[in-house]
Design a protein around this motif. Sequence first.
Motif, PDB file in Angstrom:
ATOM      1  N   ARG A 377      46.203  22.597  69.152  1.00 25.79           N
ATOM      2  CA  ARG A 377      47.611  23.012  69.051  1.00 25.79           C
ATOM      3  C   ARG A 377      48.375  22.109  68.087  1.00 25.79           C
ATOM      4  O   ARG A 377      49.263  22.566  67.362  1.00 25.79           O
ATOM      5  N   GLN A 378      48.009  20.819  68.060  1.00 29.46           N
ATOM      6  CA  GLN A 378      48.656  19.919  67.102  1.00 29.46           C
ATOM      7  C   GLN A 378      48.337  20.325  65.667  1.00 29.46           C
ATOM      8  O   GLN A 378      49.203  20.288  64.789  1.00 29.46           O
ATOM      9  N   LEU A 379      47.099  20.729  65.439  1.00 32.09           N
ATOM     10  CA  LEU A 379      46.731  21.161  64.088  1.00 32.09           C
ATOM     11  C   LEU A 379      47.466  22.447  63.719  1.00 32.09           C
ATOM     12  O   LEU A 379      47.919  22.600  62.573  1.00 32.09           O
ATOM     13  N   ARG A 380      47.633  23.359  64.683  1.00 29.16           N
ATOM     14  CA  ARG A 380      48.370  24.589  64.392  1.00 29.16           C
ATOM     15  C   ARG A 380      49.819  24.273  64.031  1.00 29.16           C
ATOM     16  O   ARG A 380      50.368  24.825  63.061  1.00 29.16           O
ATOM     17  N   ALA A 381      50.437  23.348  64.769  1.00 26.32           N
ATOM     18  CA  ALA A 381      51.816  22.971  64.461  1.00 26.32           C
ATOM     19  C   ALA A 381      51.902  22.342  63.072  1.00 26.32           C
ATOM     20  O   ALA A 381      52.860  22.587  62.323  1.00 26.32           O
ATOM     21  N   LEU A 382      50.903  21.555  62.731  1.00 26.52           N
ATOM     22  CA  LEU A 382      50.881  20.919  61.419  1.00 26.52           C
ATOM     23  C   LEU A 382      50.815  21.967  60.316  1.00 26.52           C
ATOM     24  O   LEU A 382      51.569  21.918  59.329  1.00 26.52           O
ATOM     25  N   HIS A 383      49.924  22.940  60.465  1.00 25.04           N
ATOM     26  CA  HIS A 383      49.798  23.984  59.451  1.00 25.04           C
ATOM     27  C   HIS A 383      51.044  24.866  59.397  1.00 25.04           C
ATOM     28  O   HIS A 383      51.452  25.316  58.317  1.00 25.04           O
ATOM     29  N   ASP A 384      51.648  25.125  60.558  1.00 24.00           N
ATOM     30  CA  ASP A 384      52.884  25.918  60.564  1.00 24.00           C
ATOM     31  C   ASP A 384      54.013  25.197  59.851  1.00 24.00           C
ATOM     32  O   ASP A 384      54.944  25.835  59.339  1.00 24.00           O
ATOM     33  N   ALA A 385      53.940  23.850  59.808  1.00 25.98           N
ATOM     34  CA  ALA A 385      54.958  23.078  59.099  1.00 25.98           C
ATOM     35  C   ALA A 385      54.711  23.042  57.602  1.00 25.98           C
ATOM     36  O   ALA A 385      55.494  22.432  56.862  1.00 25.98           O
ATOM     37  N   GLY A 386      53.646  23.687  57.148  1.00 23.40           N
ATOM     38  CA  GLY A 386      53.327  23.668  55.722  1.00 23.40           C
ATOM     39  C   GLY A 386      52.669  22.384  55.288  1.00 23.40           C
ATOM     40  O   GLY A 386      52.904  21.897  54.169  1.00 23.40           O
ATOM     41  N   VAL A 387      51.828  21.812  56.162  1.00 26.61           N
ATOM     42  CA  VAL A 387      51.160  20.547  55.877  1.00 26.61           C
ATOM     43  C   VAL A 387      49.683  20.676  56.219  1.00 26.61           C
ATOM     44  O   VAL A 387      49.328  21.220  57.281  1.00 26.61           O
ATOM     45  N   ALA A 388      48.820  20.187  55.339  1.00 25.76           N
ATOM     46  CA  ALA A 388      47.386  20.036  55.620  1.00 25.76           C
ATOM     47  C   ALA A 388      47.075  18.547  55.675  1.00 25.76           C
ATOM     48  O   ALA A 388      47.473  17.786  54.786  1.00 25.76           O
ATOM     49  N   HIS A 389      46.384  18.111  56.727  1.00 25.01           N
ATOM     50  CA  HIS A 389      46.121  16.680  56.911  1.00 25.01           C
ATOM     51  C   HIS A 389      45.087  16.168  55.922  1.00 25.01           C
ATOM     52  O   HIS A 389      45.226  15.106  55.345  1.00 25.01           O
ATOM     53  N   ARG A 390      43.978  16.862  55.763  1.00 29.67           N
ATOM     54  CA  ARG A 390      42.919  16.595  54.793  1.00 29.67           C
ATOM     55  C   ARG A 390      42.098  15.338  55.089  1.00 29.67           C
ATOM     56  O   ARG A 390      41.353  14.885  54.240  1.00 29.67           O
ATOM     57  N   HIS A 391      42.220  14.793  56.319  1.00 30.04           N
ATOM     58  CA  HIS A 391      41.359  13.668  56.690  1.00 30.04           C
ATOM     59  C   HIS A 391      41.308  13.550  58.215  1.00 30.04           C
ATOM     60  O   HIS A 391      41.587  12.499  58.793  1.00 30.04           O
TER      61      HIS A 391
END
Length: 812
Positions: A377-391
Amino acid sequence: MTGDAEAAEGQPASTGQPADDSADEAVELFDAPPERQSFAPGDVVRLVLGVVVVVLGVVVAEAAQSTIEGIEQDLVEALARLPDRAVTVFLGVAQVATGAVPAIALVVLVVRRRWKVALVLLLASSLASVGMIVADALVIDRDLSELLAALRADESIPDRAQPSSEAVASTIAAVTVAVPWLSPPWKRALWGGVAALAVLRLLSVSHPAFDLVLALGIGTVVGSAVLLVFGSPNRRPAPAELLDALRDGGLDPRAIGAPEADGTALRYAVTDRDGTPLDVRLRTPDERDAELLTRVYRRVRFQASEVRRPFATLKRRIEHEALVSTLAERAGARVPSVVRIGRTSGGSAFVVSERPPDRTAVLDDLADPVVLDDLWRQLRALHDAGVAHRHLTLETIRVDGDGRPWLVDFDRAQTAPSDRERARDVAELLAETASAVGAHRAVEAAVGSLGPDRVAPALRMLQPLALPPATRARLAGSPLLDELRAAVLDLTGAPELELEDLERIKPRTVLIVVASALAFYSLLPQLTNLEDTLDAFGNAQLGWIAAALLASAATYVLAAVALQGAVADPIPFAANVRAQVAASFAGLVGPAGAGGFALTARFLERNGVGAAEAGASVAVNAVAGFVVHGTLTVAFVVWAGSAGTDGFALPSAPTVLLVAAIVVALVVVVVAVAPLRRRVAAPAWRAVRVGGAQIGEVFQSPARVAALFGGSLGISLTYIAALAFSVAAFGGGVSLVQIGAAYLVAVAIASIAPTPGGLGALESAMIAGLTGFGLPAGVAVSATLTFRLATFWLPILPGWVTAGWMQRRQEL
């Protein structure tokens, strides 16, 4: 000197006291970092660049002498048309700059009481001058020197004896040593003086203008090497420097903990005056230098989409990290809140945030279904914010006391990510979570939180090259990636897709191209005697060729004997011989028989030998062969004496210098570039340590020692016999001792060639050795090609058939 200037020059500030004396309470500070660091990344980068410049200079000097002579003559004649008064002024300025630039650097260091650095500067300056004299003697063509002497004798050309290339190299080395200890204005002034000196150097006729390239390279190499030996200023901020920077940002710390490595950054635990725990992630200028070689490597090897563009400044990089973290937090992702960003007087940049949980995620945490689902769910929120972590690795996932996952380290994160970058995030998290819960459960959790449409694109990225190094290391030798791809296909219903091609240039492709070019270049001069070679083949005696084939076959039996001596327990001898035959085919996979070594180790494991012992046994076998070969080489060369060596010449001095420079460059690159250090240096060192322990085991049994070294000795002598039979097939003409010396020296030379079996290099060296001992060129080429046919080319087909047969019988 101001406190800021001292910090910029690497001066440690006092510890335990705040920079602001008016503070009510003392601040608890960490110990000051050491003043010097012995392996500064910037020095390594400069050393590599200097070696590259030297190598290019030597190559051009060797390959384009005529062009250089023409350029030199045109340049001298063009400068001769300048007014004498202008030339005199320019030369005067150049002479002043030659002495003034290093003198200024020396005086500034002495005034600032940098006595040791001043002595090191003098040492570097002297070494660079000597190095340039040696390089000139080895590289510059004598015809060019005579041309310059004739130009100097021309009365129409003014005397332009200064500045010399030795002075330029000496000055560059001195400035390279001095500038890390000086403030930015002095750095710019000294390097500006060096640039002016290099331009004015072109007016000199005493030395070729072209050797300015060598002077630049040698001065840089010597200065950087001296800094690596004696140390450069430590660019980590001193305690008071960091305290001042935090206070400038509006904070009032009461304690700053010692720095800890946090990826490529430094992490400081800070407690504010009101007791708030804060986290400071700081990046120093050294970090940019450390990543430079890695970025160059990635830019050459990988597709452009895999190479991140560097930020213009450290502050821009920190600002990007702070921006991404803030966007993620606003979207509801559990990330530390950003408090401040700032910069120290020494050039470091940092971001201050709330202190995240200290506990890094472990596999047991991810095995908890509540934690696993929350993480997705944290990753989904991150992607919904227009951000990719990439690590996304275990190291960038933290778990607090309530079992809630947090995401940290947004240095590599990307705003407005593409579908490809989101897919990489999913692939990374799938790989990490599958290690804890298995492939099927990991994909189920991902599909449950993200949906099948967001998980399916990860198929293309489920490959080692798309994953962070830490994840790759954890999955090494595991079938999880294959299982993950199968689970994604099953649970998303996506069609099977090919893995995305991430590499621009594959290392194996580079190796094959370079090896083929070297082999062709090495053999080309020998093929000029093609007519003599064909005539020699027409008179070949088939009986001697048959004897060479039998000798070649005997080497596989002797190789099996040697391997048995390296292994503690008995292994089936017939299967051992088959493995040696199969290794002749597997050896084509890489240089120096790497594929053959891998096949032999696999064979031993199939026969009950542990993986560690199998690798050690192969290493011991190789070491024994090296020792025997070296001993025989010395014996045969001494035995052969100086008879008949008119055509056998050592490499020229420029060639030796070029090879030495290339070797130094390769060693430095392997040590400095993290991927190469992990894949080349570390495994090689482990093999040496394991092999040393295994040698002790071998020497406990006389029978094993006899088998190991007797087999290795028999292999070398049998190959010498095979070459002697090949020479005899075409009429002979040299003694057995000379044949042995030519063979052993040729194998030693070919062992460093990057081609399988030393292809090209071995033939060329062997032909040179035989002709050097007086054998006609046509006979030498014919005998060498026959020997290689019997010992290298013909065994390939039986080796391939045998390898396949052993695989079907589960012997490999």
